[in-house]
Design a protein around this motif. Structure first.
Motif, PDB file in Angstrom:
ATOM      1  N   GLU A 271     -10.826  58.849  12.605  1.00 49.92           N
ATOM      2  CA  GLU A 271     -10.537  57.916  11.406  1.00 49.92           C
ATOM      3  C   GLU A 271     -10.569  56.400  12.279  1.00 49.92           C
ATOM      4  OE1 GLU A 271     -11.795  56.596   8.628  1.00 49.92           O
ATOM      5  OE2 GLU A 271     -11.641  59.192   8.836  1.00 49.92           O
ATOM      6  N   LEU A 272      -9.882  56.283  13.220  1.00 52.38           N
ATOM      7  CA  LEU A 272      -9.229  54.866  13.943  1.00 52.38           C
ATOM      8  C   LEU A 272     -10.840  54.312  14.698  1.00 52.38           C
ATOM      9  CD1 LEU A 272      -5.900  54.898  14.848  1.00 52.38           C
ATOM     10  CD2 LEU A 272      -6.986  53.687  13.784  1.00 52.38           C
ATOM     11  N   LYS A 273     -11.477  56.220  15.299  1.00 52.64           N
ATOM     12  CA  LYS A 273     -12.688  55.618  16.216  1.00 52.64           C
ATOM     13  C   LYS A 273     -13.973  55.518  15.465  1.00 52.64           C
ATOM     14  CE  LYS A 273     -16.080  57.863  19.090  1.00 52.64           C
ATOM     15  NZ  LYS A 273     -15.911  59.565  19.762  1.00 52.64           N
ATOM     16  N   ARG A 274     -13.611  55.798  14.211  1.00 53.87           N
ATOM     17  CA  ARG A 274     -14.789  55.605  13.518  1.00 53.87           C
ATOM     18  C   ARG A 274     -14.800  53.850  12.564  1.00 53.87           C
ATOM     19  NH1 ARG A 274     -14.891  60.885  12.102  1.00 53.87           N
ATOM     20  NH2 ARG A 274     -13.006  61.221  10.805  1.00 53.87           N
ATOM     21  N   LYS A 275     -13.085  53.297  12.250  1.00 54.41           N
ATOM     22  CA  LYS A 275     -13.195  52.190  11.778  1.00 54.41           C
ATOM     23  C   LYS A 275     -13.018  51.033  12.815  1.00 54.41           C
ATOM     24  CE  LYS A 275     -12.433  53.264   7.344  1.00 54.41           C
ATOM     25  NZ  LYS A 275     -13.107  53.346   6.268  1.00 54.41           N
ATOM     26  N   ALA A 276     -13.059  51.939  13.973  1.00 55.54           N
ATOM     27  CA  ALA A 276     -13.530  50.753  15.646  1.00 55.54           C
ATOM     28  C   ALA A 276     -14.720  50.308  15.178  1.00 55.54           C
ATOM     29  CB  ALA A 276     -12.821  51.435  16.517  1.00 55.54           C
ATOM     30  N   GLU A 277     -15.958  51.571  15.266  1.00 57.75           N
ATOM     31  CA  GLU A 277     -17.238  51.095  15.062  1.00 57.75           C
ATOM     32  C   GLU A 277     -17.611  50.530  14.101  1.00 57.75           C
ATOM     33  OE1 GLU A 277     -18.403  55.549  15.163  1.00 57.75           O
ATOM     34  OE2 GLU A 277     -18.541  55.898  16.819  1.00 57.75           O
ATOM     35  N   GLN A 278     -17.297  50.432  12.822  1.00 56.23           N
ATOM     36  CA  GLN A 278     -17.041  49.734  12.096  1.00 56.23           C
ATOM     37  C   GLN A 278     -17.083  47.844  12.001  1.00 56.23           C
ATOM     38  OE1 GLN A 278     -16.132  51.781   8.639  1.00 56.23           O
ATOM     39  NE2 GLN A 278     -17.151  53.254   8.861  1.00 56.23           N
TER      40      GLN A 278
ATOM     41  N   LEU B 188      -8.744  39.274  16.587  1.00 51.06           N
ATOM     42  CA  LEU B 188      -8.588  38.740  17.465  1.00 51.06           C
ATOM     43  C   LEU B 188      -9.460  38.921  18.684  1.00 51.06           C
ATOM     44  CD1 LEU B 188      -5.721  36.380  17.167  1.00 51.06           C
ATOM     45  CD2 LEU B 188      -7.730  35.453  17.319  1.00 51.06           C
ATOM     46  N   VAL B 189      -9.078  40.370  19.120  1.00 49.75           N
ATOM     47  CA  VAL B 189      -9.778  40.481  20.740  1.00 49.75           C
ATOM     48  C   VAL B 189     -10.449  41.872  20.044  1.00 49.75           C
ATOM     49  CG1 VAL B 189      -9.219  41.499  22.369  1.00 49.75           C
ATOM     50  CG2 VAL B 189      -7.602  40.262  21.220  1.00 49.75           C
ATOM     51  N   PRO B 190     -11.580  42.157  19.669  1.00 48.40           N
ATOM     52  CA  PRO B 190     -11.777  43.623  19.688  1.00 48.40           C
ATOM     53  C   PRO B 190     -12.289  44.957  20.387  1.00 48.40           C
ATOM     54  CG  PRO B 190     -13.669  41.153  18.765  1.00 48.40           C
ATOM     55  CD  PRO B 190     -12.435  41.387  19.317  1.00 48.40           C
ATOM     56  N   ALA B 191     -13.051  44.777  21.564  1.00 47.81           N
ATOM     57  CA  ALA B 191     -12.330  44.997  22.672  1.00 47.81           C
ATOM     58  C   ALA B 191     -11.247  46.041  22.420  1.00 47.81           C
ATOM     59  CB  ALA B 191     -12.095  44.421  23.509  1.00 47.81           C
ATOM     60  N   ARG B 192     -10.616  45.580  21.891  1.00 43.73           N
ATOM     61  CA  ARG B 192      -9.553  46.998  21.977  1.00 43.73           C
ATOM     62  C   ARG B 192      -9.095  47.918  20.893  1.00 43.73           C
ATOM     63  NH1 ARG B 192      -5.875  48.355  24.966  1.00 43.73           N
ATOM     64  NH2 ARG B 192      -3.965  48.871  23.459  1.00 43.73           N
ATOM     65  N   TYR B 193     -10.413  47.676  20.480  1.00 39.11           N
ATOM     66  CA  TYR B 193     -10.341  48.827  19.107  1.00 39.11           C
ATOM     67  C   TYR B 193     -10.437  50.141  19.824  1.00 39.11           C
ATOM     68  CZ  TYR B 193     -11.588  46.021  15.140  1.00 39.11           C
ATOM     69  OH  TYR B 193     -11.730  45.215  13.637  1.00 39.11           O
TER      70      TYR B 193
ATOM     71  N   GLU C  34      -6.820  55.175  24.864  1.00 37.27           N
ATOM     72  CA  GLU C  34      -5.299  55.153  24.848  1.00 37.27           C
ATOM     73  C   GLU C  34      -4.598  56.269  23.990  1.00 37.27           C
ATOM     74  OE1 GLU C  34      -3.313  51.080  24.912  1.00 37.27           O
ATOM     75  OE2 GLU C  34      -5.361  50.415  26.694  1.00 37.27           O
ATOM     76  N   HIS C  35      -4.887  56.222  22.837  1.00 37.60           N
ATOM     77  CA  HIS C  35      -4.222  56.769  21.631  1.00 37.60           C
ATOM     78  C   HIS C  35      -4.740  58.515  21.845  1.00 37.60           C
ATOM     79  CE1 HIS C  35      -4.375  54.035  18.188  1.00 37.60           C
ATOM     80  NE2 HIS C  35      -3.520  54.033  19.042  1.00 37.60           N
TER      81      HIS C  35
ATOM     82  N   ARG D 298      -0.162  46.432  25.629  1.00 41.27           N
ATOM     83  CA  ARG D 298      -1.616  45.976  26.264  1.00 41.27           C
ATOM     84  C   ARG D 298      -2.091  45.160  24.520  1.00 41.27           C
ATOM     85  NH1 ARG D 298      -2.595  51.295  28.212  1.00 41.27           N
ATOM     86  NH2 ARG D 298      -1.883  50.830  30.683  1.00 41.27           N
ATOM     87  N   THR D 299      -1.728  45.367  23.447  1.00 41.59           N
ATOM     88  CA  THR D 299      -2.279  44.578  22.154  1.00 41.59           C
ATOM     89  C   THR D 299      -2.666  43.434  22.228  1.00 41.59           C
ATOM     90  OG1 THR D 299      -3.344  46.715  21.654  1.00 41.59           O
ATOM     91  CG2 THR D 299      -3.054  44.800  19.662  1.00 41.59           C
ATOM     92  N   ALA D 300      -1.029  42.975  22.526  1.00 40.44           N
ATOM     93  CA  ALA D 300       0.515  41.759  22.583  1.00 40.44           C
ATOM     94  C   ALA D 300      -0.264  41.006  23.626  1.00 40.44           C
ATOM     95  CB  ALA D 300       1.271  42.045  22.518  1.00 40.44           C
TER      96      ALA D 300
END
Length: 228
Positions: free
Chosen positions: A118-125, A172-177, A183-184, A210-212
Motif C-alpha cells: 500500500e505504501l508503494k501505491r501511495k508513493a506513486e500517488q 521535501l524529498v519525493p525520491a525517498r518514497y 528498504e522496507h 537516510r530519510t532524516a
C-alpha cells in the motif's frame, strides 16, 4: 467549579486540541502561521480558556511555538532539532525491530508486507500524508513484536510528536518514497530469514537515518535559497 463544569471544560479543551492538531497535520495551518486564540474560540463557539489550554498542550508536543511579540504560531521545522529527533527515533526503531524479529508472527509479517504494498501505491500517488500514516503503521507492526513495553511506549510518543515533521520530510524529498519502499522490502527479508539481531538493528536504524539526512539537506538548501 463543579465536577460537571470541570468535565465540560476538559471536553471543550479536547475538542479544541483535536481541531487544531488535525488542521496542523493536514497543513491547512502552515508552519509559521499565527494562532489567534479569540478567532479560534469564535470558530468553535467556546471561550478562549479551553483554546488556550489546547494550544499549551500542542506547544508541549512540539506542534506550536510561542514567539515574543507574536504569540502562538504553528511550529516551523528546525533542521538541527529535526535531525536530533530522528536520530533518537532511529535508535528506538532499530532496537525494537531487532528485539522483536525473533518473536514476530507469520500473520504480523504478512500484515507488514501488505502495508508496504500500500505504501508503494501511495508513493506513486505522491500522497505524503497517507504515506506517513502507513509508514508508521508498518514500523509499528515490526516494532510491536518486541517484548519491551517501555520501549514501545517511548516509540508511540516519538511517532506522535514527529507526525508533522515526517510528513513534511517525505514531501521535501519525493525520491525517498520509492527508496523507503525498497528498504522496507529488504528489512522484511532480513526479518523473515532470521538474520542476526545486530544486522536487523543496523539496517532498520540506517533506514530511518537516510530519510532524516535527505530531509535535512533539503531544508538547509531551502534556507540557503531564501538567504540568497
Amino acid at each position: 467549579m463543579t465536577a460537571a463544569q470541570d468535565g465540560a471544560a476538559s471536553s471543550k479543551s479536547e475538542i479544541a486540541y483535536q481541531h487544531l492538531r488535525e488542521r496542523i497535520v493536514a497543513r491547512s495551518l502552515v508552519p509559521g502561521e499565527r494562532l489567534v486564540l479569540e478567532q479560534i474560540a469564535r470558530e468553535l463557539d467556546m471561550s478562549v480558556v479551553p483554546v488556550r489550554e489546547a494550544v499549551r498542550r500542542l506547544e508541549a508536543e512540539g506542534y506550536v511555538d510561542y514567539q515574543r511579540n507574536v504569540g502562538a504560531q504553528v511550529a516551523s521545522i528546525d533542521p538541527g532539532q529535526y535531525l536530533s529527533s530522528m536520530e533518537t527515533l532511529a535508535l528506538l526503531e532499530g532496537f525494537a525491530t531487532a528485539s522483536g524479529a525473533a518473536r514476530i508472527s507469520a500473520a504480523e509479517l504478512d500484515r507488514a508486507r501488505e502495508l508496504n504494498q500500500e505504501l508503494k501505491r501511495k508513493a506513486e500517488q505522491g500522497d505524503a500524508r497517507a504515506y506517513t500514516e502507513l509508514n508508521r503503521e508498518f514500523h509499528r507492526t515490526l516494532c510491536g513484536a518486541s517484548a519491551n513495553a517501555h520501549l514501545l511506549g517511548l516509540l508511540e510518543r516519538e511517532w506522535s510528536r514527529l507526525d508533522l515533521i515526517r510528513r513534511s520530510s517525505f514531501a521535501l524529498v519525493p525520491a525517498r518514497y520509492t527508496e523507503s519502499y525498497a528498504e522496507h522490502e529488504a528489512l522484511l527479508q532480513l526479518v523473515s530469514c532470521g538474520a542476526a539481531e545486530s544486522i536487523v538493528e543496523n539496517f532498520a536504524r540506517e533506514h530511518t537515518l537516510r530519510t532524516a539526512r535527505a530531509a535535512v539537506a533539503a531544508l538547509r538548501s531551502a534556507e540557503e535559497g531564501e538567504k540568497s
